[in-house]
Write a protein that holds these residues in place. Structure first.
Motif, PDB file in Angstrom:
ATOM      1  N   TYR A 238      -3.183  -8.996 -10.435  1.00 38.25           N
ATOM      2  CA  TYR A 238      -4.213  -8.281  -8.781  1.00 38.25           C
ATOM      3  C   TYR A 238      -2.832  -7.524  -8.813  1.00 38.25           C
ATOM      4  O   TYR A 238      -2.041  -5.919  -8.976  1.00 38.25           O
ATOM      5  CB  TYR A 238      -4.349  -9.030  -7.679  1.00 38.25           C
ATOM      6  N   LYS A 242      -1.226  -3.794  -8.460  1.00 37.72           N
ATOM      7  CA  LYS A 242      -0.606  -3.256  -7.390  1.00 37.72           C
ATOM      8  C   LYS A 242       1.034  -1.755  -6.835  1.00 37.72           C
ATOM      9  O   LYS A 242       0.653  -1.688  -6.476  1.00 37.72           O
ATOM     10  CB  LYS A 242      -0.477  -4.037  -6.106  1.00 37.72           C
ATOM     11  N   LEU A 243       1.307  -3.362  -7.753  1.00 38.96           N
ATOM     12  CA  LEU A 243       2.792  -2.507  -7.702  1.00 38.96           C
ATOM     13  C   LEU A 243       3.013  -0.970  -8.736  1.00 38.96           C
ATOM     14  O   LEU A 243       4.157  -0.867  -8.759  1.00 38.96           O
ATOM     15  CB  LEU A 243       3.855  -3.589  -8.576  1.00 38.96           C
ATOM     16  N   ARG A 292     -11.674 -13.462  -2.155  1.00 45.53           N
ATOM     17  CA  ARG A 292     -10.680 -12.658  -1.616  1.00 45.53           C
ATOM     18  C   ARG A 292      -9.754 -13.468  -1.214  1.00 45.53           C
ATOM     19  O   ARG A 292      -8.127 -12.866  -1.522  1.00 45.53           O
ATOM     20  CB  ARG A 292     -11.687 -11.591  -0.954  1.00 45.53           C
ATOM     21  N   LEU A 296      -5.789 -13.709  -2.460  1.00 45.81           N
ATOM     22  CA  LEU A 296      -4.288 -12.783  -1.760  1.00 45.81           C
ATOM     23  C   LEU A 296      -3.827 -14.397  -1.879  1.00 45.81           C
ATOM     24  O   LEU A 296      -2.066 -14.151  -1.579  1.00 45.81           O
ATOM     25  CB  LEU A 296      -4.710 -12.363  -0.477  1.00 45.81           C
ATOM     26  N   GLU A 299      -1.587 -15.113  -4.235  1.00 49.34           N
ATOM     27  CA  GLU A 299      -0.654 -13.845  -4.841  1.00 49.34           C
ATOM     28  C   GLU A 299       0.342 -14.538  -3.798  1.00 49.34           C
ATOM     29  O   GLU A 299       2.033 -14.339  -4.156  1.00 49.34           O
ATOM     30  CB  GLU A 299      -1.193 -12.333  -4.449  1.00 49.34           C
TER      31      GLU A 299
ATOM     32  N   GLU B 129      -4.907  -8.274   5.839  1.00 52.66           N
ATOM     33  CA  GLU B 129      -5.759  -9.438   5.229  1.00 52.66           C
ATOM     34  C   GLU B 129      -5.925  -8.589   4.185  1.00 52.66           C
ATOM     35  O   GLU B 129      -6.521  -9.470   3.468  1.00 52.66           O
ATOM     36  CB  GLU B 129      -7.074  -9.197   6.152  1.00 52.66           C
ATOM     37  N   ALA B 130      -6.714  -7.358   3.839  1.00 48.67           N
ATOM     38  CA  ALA B 130      -7.631  -6.550   3.010  1.00 48.67           C
ATOM     39  C   ALA B 130      -6.375  -6.763   1.787  1.00 48.67           C
ATOM     40  O   ALA B 130      -7.595  -6.184   1.186  1.00 48.67           O
ATOM     41  CB  ALA B 130      -8.112  -5.717   3.494  1.00 48.67           C
ATOM     42  N   SER B 131      -5.714  -6.439   1.555  1.00 47.69           N
ATOM     43  CA  SER B 131      -5.177  -6.152   0.530  1.00 47.69           C
ATOM     44  C   SER B 131      -3.730  -6.640  -0.213  1.00 47.69           C
ATOM     45  O   SER B 131      -3.552  -7.271  -0.844  1.00 47.69           O
ATOM     46  CB  SER B 131      -4.790  -4.651   0.341  1.00 47.69           C
ATOM     47  N   GLY B 132      -3.503  -8.075   0.976  1.00 49.79           N
ATOM     48  CA  GLY B 132      -2.222  -8.934   0.134  1.00 49.79           C
ATOM     49  C   GLY B 132      -1.212  -8.439   0.846  1.00 49.79           C
ATOM     50  O   GLY B 132      -0.966  -7.416   1.587  1.00 49.79           O
ATOM     51  N   PHE B 133       0.189  -8.660  -0.193  1.00 50.43           N
ATOM     52  CA  PHE B 133       0.781  -8.576   0.311  1.00 50.43           C
ATOM     53  C   PHE B 133       1.537  -7.435   0.458  1.00 50.43           C
ATOM     54  O   PHE B 133       1.075  -6.499  -0.525  1.00 50.43           O
ATOM     55  CB  PHE B 133       2.398  -9.863  -0.579  1.00 50.43           C
ATOM     56  N   PRO B 134       1.971  -6.334   1.021  1.00 47.86           N
ATOM     57  CA  PRO B 134       2.305  -4.811   1.741  1.00 47.86           C
ATOM     58  C   PRO B 134       3.223  -4.346   0.385  1.00 47.86           C
ATOM     59  O   PRO B 134       3.817  -5.025  -0.338  1.00 47.86           O
ATOM     60  CB  PRO B 134       3.374  -4.956   2.941  1.00 47.86           C
ATOM     61  N   VAL B 135       2.809  -4.057  -0.496  1.00 50.56           N
ATOM     62  CA  VAL B 135       3.465  -3.202  -2.115  1.00 50.56           C
ATOM     63  C   VAL B 135       4.793  -1.888  -1.299  1.00 50.56           C
ATOM     64  O   VAL B 135       5.618  -2.662  -2.031  1.00 50.56           O
ATOM     65  CB  VAL B 135       2.505  -2.380  -2.349  1.00 50.56           C
ATOM     66  N   LEU B 138       6.801  -5.758  -1.126  1.00 48.18           N
ATOM     67  CA  LEU B 138       7.389  -6.025  -2.800  1.00 48.18           C
ATOM     68  C   LEU B 138       8.078  -4.833  -3.301  1.00 48.18           C
ATOM     69  O   LEU B 138       9.140  -4.860  -4.158  1.00 48.18           O
ATOM     70  CB  LEU B 138       5.754  -5.738  -3.500  1.00 48.18           C
ATOM     71  N   ARG B 139       8.147  -2.988  -2.926  1.00 46.63           N
ATOM     72  CA  ARG B 139       8.993  -2.525  -3.911  1.00 46.63           C
ATOM     73  C   ARG B 139      10.128  -2.108  -3.818  1.00 46.63           C
ATOM     74  O   ARG B 139      11.331  -2.272  -3.998  1.00 46.63           O
ATOM     75  CB  ARG B 139       7.986  -0.847  -2.942  1.00 46.63           C
ATOM     76  N   ILE B 141      11.810  -4.707  -2.235  1.00 47.89           N
ATOM     77  CA  ILE B 141      12.702  -6.494  -2.750  1.00 47.89           C
ATOM     78  C   ILE B 141      12.626  -5.822  -4.057  1.00 47.89           C
ATOM     79  O   ILE B 141      14.149  -6.325  -4.428  1.00 47.89           O
ATOM     80  CB  ILE B 141      11.404  -7.561  -3.130  1.00 47.89           C
ATOM     81  N   GLN B 142      12.005  -5.102  -5.250  1.00 46.97           N
ATOM     82  CA  GLN B 142      11.784  -5.233  -6.697  1.00 46.97           C
ATOM     83  C   GLN B 142      13.862  -3.825  -6.747  1.00 46.97           C
ATOM     84  O   GLN B 142      13.898  -4.166  -7.420  1.00 46.97           O
ATOM     85  CB  GLN B 142      10.965  -4.522  -6.998  1.00 46.97           C
ATOM     86  N   THR B 165       2.456 -16.046   5.742  1.00 44.05           N
ATOM     87  CA  THR B 165       2.794 -14.549   5.958  1.00 44.05           C
ATOM     88  C   THR B 165       3.711 -14.504   6.296  1.00 44.05           C
ATOM     89  O   THR B 165       5.016 -13.253   6.454  1.00 44.05           O
ATOM     90  CB  THR B 165       1.592 -14.584   6.745  1.00 44.05           C
ATOM     91  N   GLU B 166       5.285 -15.938   5.728  1.00 47.34           N
ATOM     92  CA  GLU B 166       6.534 -15.717   6.670  1.00 47.34           C
ATOM     93  C   GLU B 166       7.382 -15.237   5.455  1.00 47.34           C
ATOM     94  O   GLU B 166       7.308 -16.184   4.185  1.00 47.34           O
ATOM     95  CB  GLU B 166       6.845 -17.074   7.090  1.00 47.34           C
ATOM     96  N   VAL B 167       7.953 -14.425   5.710  1.00 51.45           N
ATOM     97  CA  VAL B 167       8.506 -13.768   4.357  1.00 51.45           C
ATOM     98  C   VAL B 167      10.362 -12.802   5.139  1.00 51.45           C
ATOM     99  O   VAL B 167       9.577 -12.636   5.725  1.00 51.45           O
ATOM    100  CB  VAL B 167       7.891 -13.335   3.444  1.00 51.45           C
ATOM    101  N   GLN B 241      10.739   3.391  -7.781  1.00 51.28           N
ATOM    102  CA  GLN B 241      11.227   3.764  -9.064  1.00 51.28           C
ATOM    103  C   GLN B 241      10.349   5.214 -10.002  1.00 51.28           C
ATOM    104  O   GLN B 241       9.195   5.094  -8.757  1.00 51.28           O
ATOM    105  CB  GLN B 241      11.028   2.182 -10.127  1.00 51.28           C
TER     106      GLN B 241
END
Lengths: 443, 448
Positions: A238, A242-243, A292, A296, A299, B129-135, B138-139, B141-142, B165-167, B241
């Motif tokens: 997942y 996503k990335l 789900r 998450l 993840e 809540e629906a999709s997890g860690f915000p993309v 993540l981008r 950070i990458q 959720t605390e990052v 990228q």
């Protein structure tokens, strides 16, 4: 103690005579060691005053002791209470409305230009940031220096450190190493199968497998006792999707994993078996939401465990580049060679030697080409062409052995788990450990 | 088992032969090299004319030998990064809050172990809540992990709190951002200072592009500056990228005022020129302290762009008509004065400077210079020379609390559906005022 003699010295006639004799206060004194004199002088303290009876204080009475105890307890209570404060340097008593801004040290709190001349204190010497003039060093050190100065390239993949390879979280939690290998192998295959069902490109599947592999590595890595391989595999897929340019919804990922779990012998699934009934892998809304949340959660755990290091460099494109550089695409055998090399690259993803987290992509690609060329009978240059691709002979040898040993490893794994399923969840692992314990006791 | 790579007997023999041949070859080469060197040395002495017989001759064969050996064994070895679990945020002591954006909260903090003052950015986890860690996080950070450069803010590490959720991102703390700083300055930066700032900015962008990263949100408030005259690009929330061939990307990037015309016209495949357009806008802003193009919405922004840079034609921007939003444009009739008016707007800029700015603000993305080309532009070579960072003025840090004041300025766009410019958009009126100027009385001296 003779006062007269001391007084004589005070008046001060002190002459050194011939033959090492001195005159002190009109008396001739020799520097030589004189035993009589030595014995005559006493170092004992002498009584100067008559003894006096000093008055003794009375020991505290019961009431006094009680009072002291009471006071101490009271003080302790105050000090541990919420209202007790200790005044620091920057605290003022009284009404000081404007002191808020002064908490900031204007001299050292903000960086200034001149601070660049201040001596930097490194905890350990930082050789990496220094630019070395190569000419000043003997050539045998150049390689080391170049490595130090090299920029971390995107073509490089993060590698596991030696400490990380020595032990793992699972082993520390009492999972035997052979079982750990089996579970990881099965988890990688599961990831591969899920990626195929999700129609993800192979490079994304490979990334997911590498991230899945990374998760378990090292004493600080994830432990199979607390995280199921299946869950981590789903989270890796997942996360990678996503990335990428092919994001997948949690619903698709969970559906695929539910389907795979419903096949008794997934992921290879013999064609002879009846296909599972749709009811067996249907996710009701309640189950879906629960899973789900789990997905998450895992993840986030995967990300934390590897410090958000999601960069994975893969050897696939490099492999094509190298093949082009070797000019093998002139005839049909070149295509065969490329296919074979890619097959090796894919197989190596499942290797128990964790090749993708211990070797850089150029070396993996070179070794795959070498072995594939041997197998397909394509002639490559006589020279040590692998050095052009930054691989030395030893590494090449090691990687080729790793590739050729994969067949035997896979066959062994297959025989081993014919009757039972490889434990890919926490509960299954508990059952397996329990079974082993009972077997041990029976012996 | 026997490895397939183990050689057969005859191959071994051949190998041995090859090896011997090779050694022989190498020896000959070394010999030849040393002979050549000696000859060159003698020739040099001859040319000099005064052969100094007393000078001791160096043993010429020695360096050649060592060079040969040293060169042979160098294989490229990448420096491998490692990974490890995140540390806990309790290793940092929060000092004060700095600012809050759409992406997260930033505060100044001190690392307890080392005493270093850093900026802690807590990522916002709204709607995850629906999709997890915000993309986007993540981008960011990458990209930041990959982009280590002197003029890009350094991501030291990532720390986490007790809850999942605390990052927090631990980054360098810098005192100012260019936007807030300019608002407090009584006068704009001097030309020499602008050059230094632009060189730093462009070198960072050049590096990013060489690493295949698009920043996609360059603006003055994302450029941090310390009291040593150094700037660092921050906020990679929009960065991603890209590759070759270009992937389809969302057009909803870059804060409106700094958004390139091709994005406004709805292009889905865009590349590094969008960052160069933003640099052009920043250049203009540094000159005047005012954002260059302040549109209230996409349509007004586009009309302001056309006002400054001229109306696109098939000549000046081949193929622009094929962009999604361009079909509905009603452009004013072609006249002679439709070219860019950058020179008029910045009368105090030298001709090299205005040529650079004009090229950065070309409507056609292909005509904008790349960051690398921009660094070699004559504007940076001419007087006044770029000011050394050590000569930069020092500015008082924004209050003791280090809180940055925000004035109203648009934020980077949110992810979502891109607004399409409606069919009835009429740009035919945007030059009426300029026509009046052209026909009206009076003249203006143009200073180069």
């Amino acid at each position: 103690m003779s006062r007269g003699r001391g007084g004589g010295r005070g008046r001060g006639s002190f002459r050194v005579g011939r033959g090492g004799k001195a005159m002190i206060g009109g008396q001739e004194v020799s520097w030589d060691y004189d035993e009589d004199v030595e014995n005559g002088i006493s170092a004992k303290p002498q009584e100067t005053f008559p003894p006096i009876d000093l008055p003794q204080t009375q020991p505290p009475t019961y009431n006094e002791k009680l009072q002291i105890e009471h006071y101490r307890a009271f003080r302790k209570r105050i000090h541990h209470g919420p209202l007790h404060t200790v005044l620091g340097d920057d605290m003022k008593i009284g009404k000081q409305q404007r002191s808020r801004g002064a908490k900031f040290d204007p001299f050292h709190g903000m960086s200034t230009y001149t601070q660049k001349y201040k001596r930097q204190s490194h905890k350990t010497a930082n050789f990496g940031t220094h630019k070395y003039p190569l000419q000043g060093f003997p050539p045998e050190l150049w390689e080391t220096l170049l490595n130090l100065m090299a920029h971390t390239s995107t073509l490089a993949t993060p590698l596991a450190s030696i400490a990380q390879l020595e032990s793992s979280g699972s082993q520390l939690d009492g999972v035997p190493a052979d079982l750990e290998n089996s579970i990881r192998y099965q988890g990688c295959r599961l990831t591969q199968a899920a990626g195929a069902l999700l129609r993800l490109p192979q490079d994304l599947v490979a990334q997911a497998i590498v991230i899945f592999t990374r998760f378990w590595i090292g004493p600080e890595g994830g432990s199979m006792k607390y995280y199921g391989a299946e869950d981590i595999s789903a989270a890796s897929v997942y996360l990678v999707a996503k990335l990428s340019a092919h994001p997948k919804s949690p619903r698709s990922v969970l559906n695929v994993y539910a389907y795979l779990a419903s096949r008794p012998d997934y992921p290879e699934g013999g064609d002879n078996d009846p296909p599972p009934t749709p009811e067996s892998y249907f996710l009701s809304d309640g189950t879906y939401y629960a899973r789900r949340n789990e997905l998450l959660k895992h993840e986030a755990i995967v990300l934390r465990t590897m410090g958000f290091q999601t960069h994975v460099a893969l050897p696939y494109t490099l492999c094509i580049n190298y093949l082009q550089a070797l000019e093998v695409f002139n005839d049909d055998r070149g295509k065969k060679l490329a296919k074979r090399a890619f097959a090796h690259l894919n197989t190596l993803l499942l290797s128990p030697q964790l090749i993708y987290v211990t070797h850089q992509p150029p070396q993996i690609a070179t070794a795959a080409i070498y072995l594939a060329a041997r197998e397909t009978g394509v002639k490559l240059p006589e020279e040590e062409w692998w050095e052009v691709f930054d691989t030395d002979r030893e590494e090449l040898g090691f990687l080729v052995v790793a590739m050729t040993s994969m067949g035997a490893f896979a066959a062994k794994e297959k025989n081993r788990w014919t009757e039972r399923k490889t434990p890919v969840s926490i509960n299954e692992l508990q059952g397996e450990l329990e079974r082993r314990r009972l077997l041990d006791e029976a012996d | 088992m026997v490895g397939r790579w183990a050689d057969t007997e005859e191959e071994k023999a051949a190998d041995l032969h090859r090896k011997r041949e090779k050694e022989e070859k190498k020896r000959r080469k070394v010999e030849k090299q040393s002979r050549e060197q000696k000859e060159a040395y003698d020739a040099a002495e001859l040319v000099e004319g005064k052969s100094d017989s007393t000078r001791e001759k160096l043993p010429t064969d020695l360096p050649a030998l060592t060079l040969e050996e040293g060169r042979k064994t160098i294989l490229l070895r990448h420096v491998a990064s490692e990974w490890g679990p995140c540390r806990h945020v309790d290793n940092f002591e929060r000092l004060n809050h700095i600012e809050e954006g759409s992406y997260g909260w930033v505060s100044r903090a001190r690392e307890l172990g080392t005493g270093d003052v850093v900026a802690l950015k807590k990522l916002k986890m709204d709607g995850t809540e629906a999709s997890g860690f915000p993309v986007t996080g993540l981008r960011e950070i990458q990209c930041l992990m990959q982009a280590r450069h002197r003029h890009i803010v350094d991501l030291r590490e990532i720390v986490v709190g007790s809850r999942l959720t605390e990052v927090y991102l631990v980054m360098d703390f810098l005192e100012h951002d260019l936007k807030a700083l300019q608002e407090d300055m009584s006068e704009p930066f001097m030309p020499s200072e602008i050059k230094t700032l632009l060189i730093q900015l462009t070198s960072a962008v050049d590096f990013l592009h060489s690493q295949w990263i698009l920043h996609r949100d360059l603006k003055t408030s994302n450029i941090l500056m310390n009291n040593r005259g150094e700037i660092k690009i921050a906020d990679f929330g929009m960065a991603r990228q890209f590759g070759d061939p270009l992937p389809k990307m969302t057009q909803l990037v870059v804060t409106l005022w700094y958004r390139a015309p091709e994005l406004l016209l709805g292009a889905e495949r865009y590349s590094t020129p969008i960052d160069m357009w933003s640099i052009g806008c920043i250049f203009g802003e540094l000159l005047t302290r005012e954002p260059l193009l302040q549109g209230k919405n996409e349509v007004e922004q586009l009309s302001k762009v056309f006002e400054l840079c001229g109306i696109p034609t098939e000549d000046s921007w081949p193929g622009f008509k094929r962009l999604p939003n361009a079909r509905s444009l009603r452009l004013p009739p072609l006249r002679h004065n439709i070219g860019p008016v950058v020179r008029v707007r910045f009368p105090f800029l030298t001709s090299a400077g205005s040529s650079l700015l004009t090229s950065l603000l070309s409507l056609d993305p292909r005509k904008r210079p790349s960051a690398h080309e921009m660094l070699n532009h004559p504007y940076f070579a001419e007087d006044p020379k770029p000011k050394s960072t050590s000569m930069f003025p020092t500015f008082p840090s924004k209050a003791g609390q280090e809180k940055r004041r925000r004035v109203a300025s648009p934020n980077a766009p949110r992810r979502g559906v891109a607004p399409s410019i409606s069919a009835s958009t009429d740009f035919s009126g945007i030059f009426t005022s300029r026509d009046a100027e052209a026909t009206g009385p009076g003249f203006q001296l143009r200073m180069m």
